[in-house]
Design an enzyme around this catalytic site. Sequence first.
Site, PDB file in Angstrom:
ATOM      1  N   GLY A  18       0.566  -1.265   0.237  1.00 26.38           N
ATOM      2  CA  GLY A  18       0.168   0.119  -0.107  1.00 26.38           C
ATOM      3  C   GLY A  18       0.620   1.299  -0.217  1.00 26.38           C
ATOM      4  O   GLY A  18       0.626   2.071  -1.003  1.00 26.38           O
ATOM      5  N   CYS A  45       3.877  -8.954   2.049  1.00 25.46           N
ATOM      6  CA  CYS A  45       3.965 -10.165   1.106  1.00 25.46           C
ATOM      7  C   CYS A  45       5.136  -9.824   0.218  1.00 25.46           C
ATOM      8  O   CYS A  45       5.018 -10.941  -0.255  1.00 25.46           O
ATOM      9  CB  CYS A  45       2.332  -8.883  -0.011  1.00 25.46           C
ATOM     10  N   CYS A  50       3.272 -13.104   0.936  1.00 31.90           N
ATOM     11  CA  CYS A  50       1.954 -13.421  -0.108  1.00 31.90           C
ATOM     12  C   CYS A  50       3.197 -14.346  -1.292  1.00 31.90           C
ATOM     13  O   CYS A  50       3.094 -15.706  -1.596  1.00 31.90           O
ATOM     14  CB  CYS A  50       1.337 -13.479  -1.030  1.00 31.90           C
ATOM     15  N   LYS A  53       5.214 -17.990   0.460  1.00 27.97           N
ATOM     16  CA  LYS A  53       4.656 -18.110   0.649  1.00 27.97           C
ATOM     17  C   LYS A  53       4.175 -19.240  -0.496  1.00 27.97           C
ATOM     18  O   LYS A  53       3.402 -20.583  -0.662  1.00 27.97           O
ATOM     19  CB  LYS A  53       3.194 -18.540   1.162  1.00 27.97           C
ATOM     20  N   TYR A 102      10.831  -2.892  -6.582  1.00 30.26           N
ATOM     21  CA  TYR A 102      10.508  -2.114  -5.834  1.00 30.26           C
ATOM     22  C   TYR A 102      11.493  -1.086  -6.061  1.00 30.26           C
ATOM     23  O   TYR A 102      10.585   0.057  -6.058  1.00 30.26           O
ATOM     24  CB  TYR A 102       9.945  -2.716  -5.006  1.00 30.26           C
ATOM     25  N   TYR A 180      -6.216 -18.462   8.006  1.00 22.93           N
ATOM     26  CA  TYR A 180      -5.507 -19.378   7.074  1.00 22.93           C
ATOM     27  C   TYR A 180      -4.118 -18.648   6.739  1.00 22.93           C
ATOM     28  O   TYR A 180      -3.605 -19.712   5.635  1.00 22.93           O
ATOM     29  CB  TYR A 180      -6.151 -17.617   5.964  1.00 22.93           C
ATOM     30  N   GLU A 184      -2.482 -22.198   5.781  1.00 22.15           N
ATOM     31  CA  GLU A 184      -1.331 -22.518   5.059  1.00 22.15           C
ATOM     32  C   GLU A 184      -0.190 -23.305   4.742  1.00 22.15           C
ATOM     33  O   GLU A 184       0.032 -24.178   4.371  1.00 22.15           O
ATOM     34  CB  GLU A 184      -1.504 -21.390   4.184  1.00 22.15           C
ATOM     35  N   GLY A 265      -1.884 -14.959  14.176  1.00 18.25           N
ATOM     36  CA  GLY A 265      -2.931 -13.644  14.665  1.00 18.25           C
ATOM     37  C   GLY A 265      -1.585 -13.025  13.796  1.00 18.25           C
ATOM     38  O   GLY A 265      -1.113 -13.088  14.094  1.00 18.25           O
ATOM     39  N   ASP A 306      -2.827  -2.894   6.803  1.00 20.22           N
ATOM     40  CA  ASP A 306      -3.007  -3.624   7.469  1.00 20.22           C
ATOM     41  C   ASP A 306      -3.436  -3.290   8.972  1.00 20.22           C
ATOM     42  O   ASP A 306      -3.877  -2.910   9.928  1.00 20.22           O
ATOM     43  CB  ASP A 306      -2.064  -4.514   7.886  1.00 20.22           C
ATOM     44  N   HIS A 440     -15.849 -26.906 -21.256  1.00 17.87           N
ATOM     45  CA  HIS A 440     -15.838 -28.586 -21.552  1.00 17.87           C
ATOM     46  C   HIS A 440     -14.962 -29.057 -21.599  1.00 17.87           C
ATOM     47  O   HIS A 440     -14.419 -29.042 -22.875  1.00 17.87           O
ATOM     48  CB  HIS A 440     -16.814 -29.198 -21.267  1.00 17.87           C
ATOM     49  N   GLU A 445     -17.061 -25.426 -15.223  1.00 24.16           N
ATOM     50  CA  GLU A 445     -18.246 -25.215 -15.275  1.00 24.16           C
ATOM     51  C   GLU A 445     -19.174 -25.415 -14.814  1.00 24.16           C
ATOM     52  O   GLU A 445     -20.733 -25.356 -14.785  1.00 24.16           O
ATOM     53  CB  GLU A 445     -17.824 -26.263 -17.046  1.00 24.16           C
TER      54      GLU A 445
END
Length: 464
Positions: A18, A45, A50, A53, A102, A180, A184, A265, A306, A440, A445
């Site tokens: 961000g 991240c 992210c 991971k 970055y 999560y 993970e 957390g 965050d 298909h 689908e």
Amino acid sequence: MTKPSYDYDLVVIGAGSGGVRAARMAATKGARVAIIESRYLGGTCVNVGCVPKKLFVYASEFSQAFKDSAGFGYTVDKKPEFEWARLRDNKTNEIKRLNGVYDGLLSRAGVDIIHGHGRFIDDHRVAVDDRQISAAHILIATGSWPVMPDVEGAEHIISSNEVFYLETFPKDVIVIGGGYIAVEFAGIFNGLGAKTHLLYRGEPVLRGFDDDIREFVSSELEQAGIQLLYNRDIAKVEALESGRFRVTMSDGSVRETDLVVSAIGRRPLLDGMDIEKAGVKAAPKGHLEVNDHYQTNVPHIFALGDVIGRIQLTPVALAEGMYVADYLFGESTPRPVDYDLIPTAVFCQPPIGTVGMTEAQAAKRYERVEVYQANFKAMKNTLSGNPERTLMKLLVDCDSRKVIGAHMVGESAGEIIQGLAVAMTAGATKDDFDHTIGIHPTAAEEFVTMRSPARIIGRDSEDD
């Protein structure tokens, strides 16, 4: 009255997703911008979240793929050998490359990069070591940090941050948590060959997700070999002479393990920033409260990501960063970030993709909701012998016919749900889904071929 002169139009504290987006976009609009970072460009991240991971998730999926290949005619002459150090170091080299990317993005946009810990002197000045910087506007984008258990022997517990740099790979691991991140990492350790235990104080995992998804994933995790230790917490960790650890749980049971990982957390990261010197107030839970424009109680000091305690997802922080840049330096009022339809994925095994409401949320908001559901074995698993199954679920408001929730557990769930999120953001109805030709043979689908609701829920049904 003379207008105050500042070193910069905007100073951003924190070079995560961000913060970088806000700084870069503000600079491209002509603002004088500096960004302060004490650790690494890209934030959680890119460095310990992210990106690494997901690389580890890819690695952990190969063990099942090797097993599955036999059903398709492949013979593996010997057991594939996994080398942790090579995966770890290859990951680290990729992260270093991204850090450079970055740096380049910020530098080319004209943003001054300042390395060090930023702390407030007052509401317009920030200190970095011995340097003082003034700005018309300041943005706090420092993200979050893992919460660690407050138990005896806590010094023997690591967080998800340290997992990415382990010297050796454990044969046995206990992961604490049911969110999560915990799920993970349990999948990663299990897939890479560690005997994995997931210790969670509740039941089932993934509180806040749709209940059917939670139950289904819990079953699939156990089927994959992860031992779920429900309704208990960690009480004590002792280091043994062997190098292992003795873990005592809240129910009195004891286990020995090679590694204890906490994923219980994350908390807003405001340590040592002296926000009170700027007059900025934190909420009782530690996050910064902001208005619709991401302004704190001090109007020229903003916060996002965050640290504001909303939704801890990288794409959300990116959207918030774009909003702040447009709000401060754009030519028109920016479009607000829509928090109602945020697609997300959990990269467990099998993975989860979800967007919109859970069944419980829909039942409280709408009079009548149709629930469509499919539970099946994917075609790939019919030859492989892999018992993994797929779950798909749609929630439809009976009055408007709009699809208000879409959930999936199965291969490529995140990729599939991303497309559904576009449709739902555009206001797609169940009729639109029904009129769409399926691809298909694919699992996807199924989302356009479910015709009969499994049940109808809602406020009306509660009265029946």
